[in-house]
Design an enzyme around this catalytic site. Structure first.
Site, PDB file in Angstrom:
ATOM      1  N   TYR A  46      -9.444 -11.930  -6.228  1.00 56.96           N
ATOM      2  CA  TYR A  46      -8.541 -11.933  -7.372  1.00 56.96           C
ATOM      3  C   TYR A  46      -8.748 -13.147  -8.277  1.00 56.96           C
ATOM      4  CZ  TYR A  46      -6.329  -8.041  -5.067  1.00 56.96           C
ATOM      5  OH  TYR A  46      -6.119  -6.822  -4.481  1.00 56.96           O
ATOM      6  N   ARG A  84      -1.027  -2.493  -6.626  1.00 60.39           N
ATOM      7  CA  ARG A  84      -1.124  -3.590  -5.644  1.00 60.39           C
ATOM      8  C   ARG A  84      -2.079  -4.664  -6.165  1.00 60.39           C
ATOM      9  NH1 ARG A  84      -1.095  -4.977   0.049  1.00 60.39           N
ATOM     10  NH2 ARG A  84      -3.192  -5.365   0.851  1.00 60.39           N
ATOM     11  N   ARG A 130       0.860  -1.177   0.000  1.00 62.89           N
ATOM     12  CA  ARG A 130       0.000   0.000   0.000  1.00 62.89           C
ATOM     13  C   ARG A 130       0.904   1.238   0.000  1.00 62.89           C
ATOM     14  NH1 ARG A 130      -1.967  -3.533   4.056  1.00 62.89           N
ATOM     15  NH2 ARG A 130      -4.074  -4.349   3.636  1.00 62.89           N
ATOM     16  N   HIS A 144      -2.956   2.276  -5.951  1.00 64.97           N
ATOM     17  CA  HIS A 144      -3.479   1.048  -5.348  1.00 64.97           C
ATOM     18  C   HIS A 144      -3.744  -0.012  -6.409  1.00 64.97           C
ATOM     19  CE1 HIS A 144      -4.792  -0.833  -1.655  1.00 64.97           C
ATOM     20  NE2 HIS A 144      -5.849  -1.325  -2.285  1.00 64.97           N
ATOM     21  N   LYS A 178      -2.182  -2.641   7.928  1.00 67.10           N
ATOM     22  CA  LYS A 178      -3.380  -2.242   8.658  1.00 67.10           C
ATOM     23  C   LYS A 178      -3.423  -2.930  10.023  1.00 67.10           C
ATOM     24  CE  LYS A 178      -6.507  -1.077   4.865  1.00 67.10           C
ATOM     25  NZ  LYS A 178      -7.811  -1.388   4.222  1.00 67.10           N
ATOM     26  N   HIS A 234      -3.551  -9.647   4.007  1.00 67.56           N
ATOM     27  CA  HIS A 234      -4.994  -9.742   4.243  1.00 67.56           C
ATOM     28  C   HIS A 234      -5.252 -10.622   5.465  1.00 67.56           C
ATOM     29  CE1 HIS A 234      -6.133  -8.816  -0.226  1.00 67.56           C
ATOM     30  NE2 HIS A 234      -5.930  -7.728   0.484  1.00 67.56           N
TER      31      HIS A 234
END
Length: 318
Positions: free
Chosen positions: A297, A265, A169, A262, A194, A288
């Site tokens: 994806y 990514r 990110r 983004h 995150k 994730h």
């Protein structure tokens, strides 16, 4: 001139609980300041709505006493304010998080907030770049006609190379310290994502070379603990600058509006999957928390395969 006092949106007991909740999010949950601010904004909107809906600033007991019709009225009011389904879901999630905190403090459970379903979200798939477009975006030679200083062009190429080559990110790339610069001799980089979760990502040669080219030109020395990427005056590089750089490249390279930092990514994940990458490994590389987040994806890859089939197969138009 008389200044009106600020609008009171909560009784003192609820206002105090809200303050404790925000501190809990920042300190114990270790959420970023922007995330805490977004949660606060959504819950403030709920309290402001309840002030008008109930006829007085709500207190602790009013949250537990909410009925489903009250929650639906709040959602309807926010929709009237112009919020899209995704923003409405975020507002409802913030309200539920606040209610759970109040329940843990012993102020009663709000069954209505948990019971009311949020709006259905439109199916939105990531929009990756093609491998060729992603390479051009991260190639410093693509900026040969740009009149900005060479070190700034090298910096932009290095940041975008990390987004595509390591799946970072923007915030993760800009959070790298000078002492941790991913250069030749380092085969991996530890980044903080995150929720302050740390993960290790491999560093491929083109990414290391892009960072080295930047370090050879940057005129500022920030010290080992200072930021790796700096702005034109030597301070920390702003994410907005990276976004504007990508906007400039879109025009220069003829890329669609979906080509954002983004999107690099997304391209990282999609291209790995298309080359046979394992979904669980890609989940780890992206950081994730849930595999279901990464599974989107597989849909992107399948849709791309169908597009190629429809365009190229001799029988596709029969």
């Amino acid at each position: 001139m008389t200044v009106s006092p600020p609008l009171l949106v909560a009784a003192p007991d609820l206002a105090a609980a809200r303050g404790r909740w925000l501190a809990y999010l920042a300190v114990e949950r270790r959420m970023s300041p922007k995330t805490v601010e977004a949660y606060d904004r959504d819950v403030t909107a709920l309290l402001r709505f309840l002030t008008g809906h109930l006829g007085a600033p709500p207190g602790l007991g009013d949250i537990a006493a909410l009925a489903p019709r009250d929650v639906r009225a709040f959602i309807a009011a926010r929709r009237t304010d112009g919020l899209k389904p995704r923003s409405l879901m975020r507002a409802l999630a913030a309200a539920r998080a606040f209610a759970r905190f109040l329940e843990r403090e012993g102020h009663g459970a709000s069954a209505a907030l948990a019971a009311v379903r949020g709006p259905k979200l439109p199916q939105s798939l990531p929009k990756p770049l093609s491998p060729d477009a992603a390479r051009r975006v991260t190639d410093a030679e693509s900026r040969s006609g740009d009149l900005r200083e060479p070190w700034i062009l090298a910096r932009d190429a290095a940041v975008l190379a990390l987004c595509y080559g390591a799946g970072l990110r923007i915030s993760e790339a800009l959070g790298i310290a000078r002492k941790d610069a991913p250069v030749s001799g380092r085969d991996s980089l530890t980044v903080t994502g995150k929720g302050q979760k740390m993960r290790s990502v491999p560093i491929i040669a083109p990414v290391a070379q892009a960072v080295e080219a930047y370090l050879a030109l940057v005129p500022y020395e920030t010290g080992p603990d200072g930021p790796l990427f700096v702005g034109a005056r030597g301070g920390p590089l702003s994410p907005r600058i990276v976004q504007l750089t990508m906007q400039r490249l879109r025009g220069a390279l003829g890329l669609p509006d979906s080509a954002t930092p983004h999107a690099l990514r997304h391209s990282f994940a999609t291209h790995l999957l298309g080359r046979g990458g394992d979904l669980r490994s890609i989940q780890e590389l992206l950081g994730h928390a849930s595999l279901s987040t990464t599974q989107v994806y597989t849909k992107v890859d399948a849709s791309e395969l169908m597009r190629v089939y429809q365009a190229a197969h001799p029988r596709a138009r029969a």
